[in-house]
Design a protein around this motif. Structure first.
Motif, PDB file in Angstrom:
ATOM      1  N   ALA A 215      23.055  20.050   3.456  1.00  0.00           N
ATOM      2  CA  ALA A 215      23.156  21.496   3.698  1.00  0.00           C
ATOM      3  C   ALA A 215      24.608  21.940   3.748  1.00  0.00           C
ATOM      4  O   ALA A 215      24.970  23.009   3.228  1.00  0.00           O
ATOM      5  CB  ALA A 215      22.439  21.855   4.998  1.00  0.00           C
ATOM      6  N   VAL A 216      25.471  21.115   4.365  1.00  0.00           N
ATOM      7  CA  VAL A 216      26.896  21.460   4.450  1.00  0.00           C
ATOM      8  C   VAL A 216      27.522  21.490   3.060  1.00  0.00           C
ATOM      9  O   VAL A 216      28.333  22.377   2.740  1.00  0.00           O
ATOM     10  CB  VAL A 216      27.619  20.462   5.376  1.00  0.00           C
ATOM     11  CG1 VAL A 216      29.132  20.578   5.217  1.00  0.00           C
ATOM     12  CG2 VAL A 216      27.238  20.712   6.821  1.00  0.00           C
ATOM     13  N   MET A 217      27.159  20.525   2.209  1.00  0.00           N
ATOM     14  CA  MET A 217      27.702  20.502   0.850  1.00  0.00           C
ATOM     15  C   MET A 217      27.262  21.736   0.067  1.00  0.00           C
ATOM     16  O   MET A 217      28.029  22.286  -0.733  1.00  0.00           O
ATOM     17  CB  MET A 217      27.260  19.231   0.133  1.00  0.00           C
ATOM     18  CG  MET A 217      27.952  17.965   0.623  1.00  0.00           C
ATOM     19  SD  MET A 217      29.754  18.042   0.462  1.00  0.00           S
ATOM     20  CE  MET A 217      29.928  18.208  -1.309  1.00  0.00           C
ATOM     21  N   ASN A 218      26.021  22.189   0.254  1.00  0.00           N
ATOM     22  CA  ASN A 218      25.560  23.410  -0.416  1.00  0.00           C
ATOM     23  C   ASN A 218      26.367  24.623   0.025  1.00  0.00           C
ATOM     24  O   ASN A 218      26.746  25.477  -0.788  1.00  0.00           O
ATOM     25  CB  ASN A 218      24.074  23.642  -0.128  1.00  0.00           C
ATOM     26  CG  ASN A 218      23.183  22.707  -0.907  1.00  0.00           C
ATOM     27  OD1 ASN A 218      23.562  22.212  -1.970  1.00  0.00           O
ATOM     28  ND2 ASN A 218      21.990  22.445  -0.395  1.00  0.00           N
TER      29      ASN A 218
ATOM     30  N   ILE B 110      29.344  34.794   1.725  1.00  0.00           N
ATOM     31  CA  ILE B 110      28.894  33.506   1.235  1.00  0.00           C
ATOM     32  C   ILE B 110      27.528  33.696   0.593  1.00  0.00           C
ATOM     33  O   ILE B 110      26.626  34.270   1.187  1.00  0.00           O
ATOM     34  CB  ILE B 110      28.801  32.478   2.375  1.00  0.00           C
ATOM     35  CG1 ILE B 110      30.169  32.297   3.027  1.00  0.00           C
ATOM     36  CG2 ILE B 110      28.260  31.159   1.878  1.00  0.00           C
ATOM     37  CD1 ILE B 110      30.140  31.409   4.239  1.00  0.00           C
ATOM     38  N   THR B 111      27.375  33.236  -0.635  1.00  0.00           N
ATOM     39  CA  THR B 111      26.092  33.276  -1.326  1.00  0.00           C
ATOM     40  C   THR B 111      25.599  31.848  -1.448  1.00  0.00           C
ATOM     41  O   THR B 111      26.219  31.017  -2.100  1.00  0.00           O
ATOM     42  CB  THR B 111      26.240  33.899  -2.725  1.00  0.00           C
ATOM     43  OG1 THR B 111      27.195  33.135  -3.454  1.00  0.00           O
ATOM     44  CG2 THR B 111      26.712  35.327  -2.632  1.00  0.00           C
ATOM     45  N   THR B 112      24.519  31.572  -0.802  1.00  0.00           N
ATOM     46  CA  THR B 112      23.998  30.209  -0.780  1.00  0.00           C
ATOM     47  C   THR B 112      23.184  29.980  -2.029  1.00  0.00           C
ATOM     48  O   THR B 112      22.144  30.592  -2.228  1.00  0.00           O
ATOM     49  CB  THR B 112      23.132  29.997   0.465  1.00  0.00           C
ATOM     50  OG1 THR B 112      22.084  30.950   0.460  1.00  0.00           O
ATOM     51  CG2 THR B 112      23.957  30.154   1.728  1.00  0.00           C
ATOM     52  N   ASN B 113      23.680  29.112  -2.908  1.00  0.00           N
ATOM     53  CA  ASN B 113      22.969  28.705  -4.110  1.00  0.00           C
ATOM     54  C   ASN B 113      22.652  27.217  -3.987  1.00  0.00           C
ATOM     55  O   ASN B 113      23.551  26.403  -3.805  1.00  0.00           O
ATOM     56  CB  ASN B 113      23.826  28.948  -5.364  1.00  0.00           C
ATOM     57  CG  ASN B 113      24.031  30.422  -5.616  1.00  0.00           C
ATOM     58  OD1 ASN B 113      23.127  31.211  -5.426  1.00  0.00           O
ATOM     59  ND2 ASN B 113      25.222  30.794  -6.040  1.00  0.00           N
ATOM     60  N   ASN B 114      21.381  26.901  -4.063  1.00  0.00           N
ATOM     61  CA  ASN B 114      20.972  25.505  -4.008  1.00  0.00           C
ATOM     62  C   ASN B 114      21.237  24.883  -5.363  1.00  0.00           C
ATOM     63  O   ASN B 114      20.574  25.202  -6.351  1.00  0.00           O
ATOM     64  CB  ASN B 114      19.496  25.411  -3.634  1.00  0.00           C
ATOM     65  CG  ASN B 114      19.252  25.901  -2.216  1.00  0.00           C
ATOM     66  OD1 ASN B 114      20.086  25.711  -1.345  1.00  0.00           O
ATOM     67  ND2 ASN B 114      18.119  26.548  -1.998  1.00  0.00           N
ATOM     68  N   MET B 115      22.224  24.001  -5.416  1.00  0.00           N
ATOM     69  CA  MET B 115      22.658  23.382  -6.669  1.00  0.00           C
ATOM     70  C   MET B 115      22.481  21.875  -6.557  1.00  0.00           C
ATOM     71  O   MET B 115      22.981  21.260  -5.613  1.00  0.00           O
ATOM     72  CB  MET B 115      24.132  23.729  -6.928  1.00  0.00           C
ATOM     73  CG  MET B 115      24.625  23.323  -8.283  1.00  0.00           C
ATOM     74  SD  MET B 115      24.099  24.474  -9.543  1.00  0.00           S
ATOM     75  CE  MET B 115      24.333  23.484 -11.001  1.00  0.00           C
ATOM     76  N   THR B 116      21.754  21.304  -7.496  1.00  0.00           N
ATOM     77  CA  THR B 116      21.571  19.854  -7.528  1.00  0.00           C
ATOM     78  C   THR B 116      22.097  19.321  -8.851  1.00  0.00           C
ATOM     79  O   THR B 116      22.059  20.013  -9.874  1.00  0.00           O
ATOM     80  CB  THR B 116      20.093  19.485  -7.363  1.00  0.00           C
ATOM     81  OG1 THR B 116      19.325  20.142  -8.375  1.00  0.00           O
ATOM     82  CG2 THR B 116      19.575  19.902  -5.998  1.00  0.00           C
ATOM     83  N   TYR B 117      22.589  18.054  -8.806  1.00  0.00           N
ATOM     84  CA  TYR B 117      23.213  17.446  -9.978  1.00  0.00           C
ATOM     85  C   TYR B 117      22.569  16.088 -10.250  1.00  0.00           C
ATOM     86  O   TYR B 117      22.003  15.448  -9.349  1.00  0.00           O
ATOM     87  CB  TYR B 117      24.719  17.280  -9.765  1.00  0.00           C
ATOM     88  CG  TYR B 117      25.454  18.584  -9.559  1.00  0.00           C
ATOM     89  CD1 TYR B 117      25.886  19.328 -10.635  1.00  0.00           C
ATOM     90  CD2 TYR B 117      25.694  19.065  -8.274  1.00  0.00           C
ATOM     91  CE1 TYR B 117      26.557  20.527 -10.450  1.00  0.00           C
ATOM     92  CE2 TYR B 117      26.351  20.254  -8.072  1.00  0.00           C
ATOM     93  CZ  TYR B 117      26.779  20.985  -9.166  1.00  0.00           C
ATOM     94  OH  TYR B 117      27.434  22.166  -8.982  1.00  0.00           O
ATOM     95  N   GLN B 118      22.692  15.664 -11.512  1.00  0.00           N
ATOM     96  CA  GLN B 118      22.104  14.400 -11.930  1.00  0.00           C
ATOM     97  C   GLN B 118      22.844  13.894 -13.162  1.00  0.00           C
ATOM     98  O   GLN B 118      23.283  14.680 -14.010  1.00  0.00           O
ATOM     99  CB  GLN B 118      20.606  14.614 -12.252  1.00  0.00           C
ATOM    100  CG  GLN B 118      19.883  13.392 -12.734  1.00  0.00           C
ATOM    101  CD  GLN B 118      18.500  13.729 -13.263  1.00  0.00           C
ATOM    102  OE1 GLN B 118      18.134  14.902 -13.374  1.00  0.00           O
ATOM    103  NE2 GLN B 118      17.724  12.708 -13.601  1.00  0.00           N
TER     104      GLN B 118
END
Length: 739
Positions: free
Chosen positions: A217-220, A271-279
């Motif tokens: 959550a902190v990284m997001n 702050i705009t919280t965007n859930n971003m995942t990487y692979q």
């Protein structure tokens, strides 16, 4: 009794009988008589009588034709007069609308002037505040100098005391120094930390699981605030764990820079919280795929024309277990239209932009036909390719850009910044040849450009997620950025030997369109009105016109019903993005021509572009309205709407009760006409289709001076084959009766 006449002598010519065989010229004229000779056979007709009858018949036919011609001319003149009056009314409406527009402009000018005056006043107040701040600064400086002097005095006093008590002063001095060093260390450590309040805490008994979720959550949050923030060394909650209570989160970094950067950004922006995942992966079956997402596939092709490369792309698309909605390619190396037409994917539309001056470059978009899409902008300028596609369902514009490293960077930044500023919701893919892993000035300027335009980079700034690997270095040259807020994204970097650039699989949360707005309105049930008027007891012999009018109004109000209507979105007009793009190109050529007025080739290009743009505007408008009229073949309401738009007419709300307009179908009009008092009828039976010219009837002034005007065009806009009539007072008392 016989009378003897003396014979005439041939010599002298005397005697009583003249010689008719020998006459003078004077005698011939005197002896001619004008007496009507009798026909030798009076019972038989004369030969010229038939011709006379034919002439008389022709004359009668000609006179009748002339009378008909005069009548038709009179009708045409009347119609022309009516149309002239309509044009005059339209001109008055235009004048009033222009006056209103002028008044609005004047009001806006007044508001602008007021705003300018407010700006001036605020600037003056800011100058005053700056002067106050300057005075405060000078006061602070004086206080600082005073404090320094006081400290120096205290130091001298301490030295004097230390001279008196040397043993005590040494121990106290060492203790003070240790305290000061400890305080400085704590301050340095605190500068590296920040505290986040309000971050949801997961309710689980496993401490390691709670810590991992907190770190995620902190990284997001930190990536939403600033992309290039490093991973913190430690993340933990402050206080004792109590279920149902949210504790504060403390974040520790290696240095004070990231913490200060986060605090600086959060103090000036939201702050705009965007859930971003990487692979990262090298197998297409290992891609993390979510349902109900908008999917993209990006590839730097390095010549899609190379043998077998396009077939490999088809295989890649087939191997991914979900539908790819948009396929984006850079460096296609397509050189002309015919080559571009060779590359087609089933159920996709191919949009492309290629170089026209040299080999290489070029971009392409393959958009799935399940989406409603169209081209927004396509430009090749200064060696850079720009292609924008609009997805209507998602209110989103997708851009693909190719910026080679050998072109003018400043010109590219100017054009690209203008394109970003124009778009409200967009996402951009491309090969920019700007390495995000370096700290060069060009990379910093590029990031500042995106931040000022409201965009943020979606790439993970880490060597692990590089998009191009060489034998010597790793770099991120292929970028993805967007100005969308509060969205969920997933990005996968795919290793492949297809080119020297890695491929990108990207997912975006779907955009839900706004719900349709419904509006209630009053309408008339014409079938009910038909039966109601048909059963109405109206006496045609009664000459009181008010009874007839009141009966109609009563039945109209009786047959009113309330309906719901969906307010559709405004339809697309003939002005579209292609025209705007051509206009922009023409303007760009014009600015270049002003800089280089002696460039003959540039003059020719500008003239061609100018003529082409003018022709494009005209042909697009003509074809648009032609298609719209074809669509409205049996839809008079829509046709009248188009006609009003072309004629710049006002949209009339058909509120029948408020304006006194009484609407009915042809059958209702026929019933009313047949039940109208016979004194004012033109015919015994009324047929609305037989003779429309008889639809204008004026009633004598003795019966309230009413004039009922049946029209064939006014309310055609509100229903199919609708006829209507309006009750209104005449300008002058006119009397016209029909037996």
């Amino acid at each position: 009794m016989n009378v003897m006449h003396s014979p005439t002598t041939p010599i002298t010519g005397g005697g009583s009988q003249p010689d008719l065989s020998k006459l003078n010229s004077e005698d011939k004229e005197s002896l001619v008589t004008f007496r009507k000779r009798k026909h030798p056979m009076p019972d038989q007709p004369c030969e010229c009588s038939y011709e006379i009858k034919e002439i008389r018949g022709e004359l009668t036919r000609m006179t009748s034709m002339l009378e008909k011609y005069v009548e038709t001319n009179q009708n045409i003149i009347n119609q022309m007069q009516e149309s002239i009056t309509e044009v005059k009314t339209q001109l008055t409406d235009l004048k009033t609308s222009n006056e209103k527009a002028i008044n609005l402009i004047q009001d806006n000018l007044g508001e602008a002037k007021a705003q300018i005056s407010e700006i001036k006043s605020t600037s003056i107040s800011m100058q005053i505040e700056q002067n106050i701040i300057k005075t405060h600064v000078t006061q602070l400086e004086s206080k600082i100098t005073f404090g320094k002097n006081k400290l120096s005095k205290l130091e001298t006093q301490v030295c004097q005391k230390s001279m008196l008590t040397p043993s005590v002063s040494s121990t106290s001095q060492s203790y003070i120094n240790e305290e000061m060093i400890r305080e400085l260390k704590e301050r340095n450590e605190r500068d590296k930390n920040i505290i986040i309040v309000g971050l949801p805490e997961h309710i689980t008994s496993n401490i390691a699981e709670r810590l991992s979720k907190d770190e995620f959550a902190v990284m997001n949050v930190t990536s939403a605030v600033a992309i290039d923030i490093p991973k913190p060394t430690r993340v933990f909650r402050i206080g004792k764990f109590i279920p149902g209570k949210t504790r504060r989160v403390k974040i520790c970094f290696d240095a004070a820079g990231p913490a200060k950067q986060l605090l600086r950004i959060t103090s000036t922006s939201e702050i705009t919280t965007n859930n971003m995942t990487y692979q990262t992966c090298d197998n297409y079956s290992n891609l993390t795929i979510s349902k109900s997402r908008l999917t993209f596939f990006y590839l730097n092709a390095r010549s899609i024309r190379k043998l077998g490369k396009f077939d490999e792309l088809k295989c890649i698309i087939q191997s991914i277990s979900t539908t790819i909605h948009v396929i984006l390619l850079t460096e296609t190396w397509i050189a002309n239209e015919s080559q571009a037409q060779e590359f087609q994917l089933p159920n996709y539309t191919h949009y492309y932009n290629f170089r026209t001056d040299k080999r290489g470059g070029g971009v392409s978009d393959f958009v799935h036909n399940n989406l409603k899409h169209n081209i927004s902008e396509s430009i090749y300028l200064d060696g850079n390719n720009y292609l924008w596609i609009s997805l209507e369902k998602y209110a989103l514009e997708v851009g693909v850009i190719y910026h080679p490293g050998d072109t003018n960077y400043k010109k590219f930044v100017e054009v690209y910044d203008g394109q970003l500023q124009q778009r409200k919701r967009s996402i951009v893919f491309g090969d920019f040849n700007i390495d995000l892993l370096t700290k060069e000035n060009q990379s910093k300027q590029y990031k500042e450009l995106l931040n000022e335009a409201g965009y943020r980079l979606l790439n993970k700034i880490n060597k692990k997620y590089s998009t191009r690997d060489s034998t010597t270095r790793k770099s991120i040259l292929d970028h993805v950025c967007s100005n969308l807020k509060n969205n969920d994204f997933h990005m996968a970097i795919i290793n492949s030997p297809m080119t020297d650039h890695k491929q990108i699989y990207f997912e975006m949360k779907k955009f839900k369109p706004a719900p349709k707005i419904r509006k209630k309105f009053d309408a008339i049930d014409y079938s009910k009105l038909y039966t109601s008027i048909e059963t109405a007891k109206l006496d045609p012999m009664n000459s009181d016109y008010t009874i007839f009018e009141n009966t109609i109004k009563h039945h109209i109000t009786k047959c009113k019903v309330t309906k719901n209507k969906i307010l559709n979105l405004p339809q697309d007009e003939w002005i579209h993005n292609e025209i705007i793009s051509e206009i922009n190109k023409r303007n760009q050529l014009w600015t270049e021509l002003k800089k280089q007025p002696d460039n003959e080739a540039l003059k020719i290009d500008f003239k061609e572009k100018r003529d082409y743009t003018a022709k494009l505007i005209q042909t697009t408008k003509n074809t648009f309205y032609y298609k719209e009229f074809i669509k409205c073949t049996k839809k008079p309401k829509k046709m009248w709407k188009i006609i009003n738009n072309l004629a710049n007419n006002k949209n009339i709300e058909h509120e029948l009760a408020s304006r006194g307009h009484l609407a009915a179908t042809e059958t209702v009009v026929a019933i009313l006409e047949n039940k109208r008092p016979k004194l004012y009828r033109m015919t015994n039976r009324f047929d609305p289709r037989a003779n429309p010219s008889n639809w204008i009837i004026q009633v004598p002034t003795s019966l309230q001076s009413c004039r009922i005007v049946y029209t064939t065009e006014y309310h055609r806009r509100s229903s199919g084959a609708l006829k209507s009539f309006q009750v209104k007072q005449p300008a002058a008392t006119t009397m016209k009766t029909h037996k």
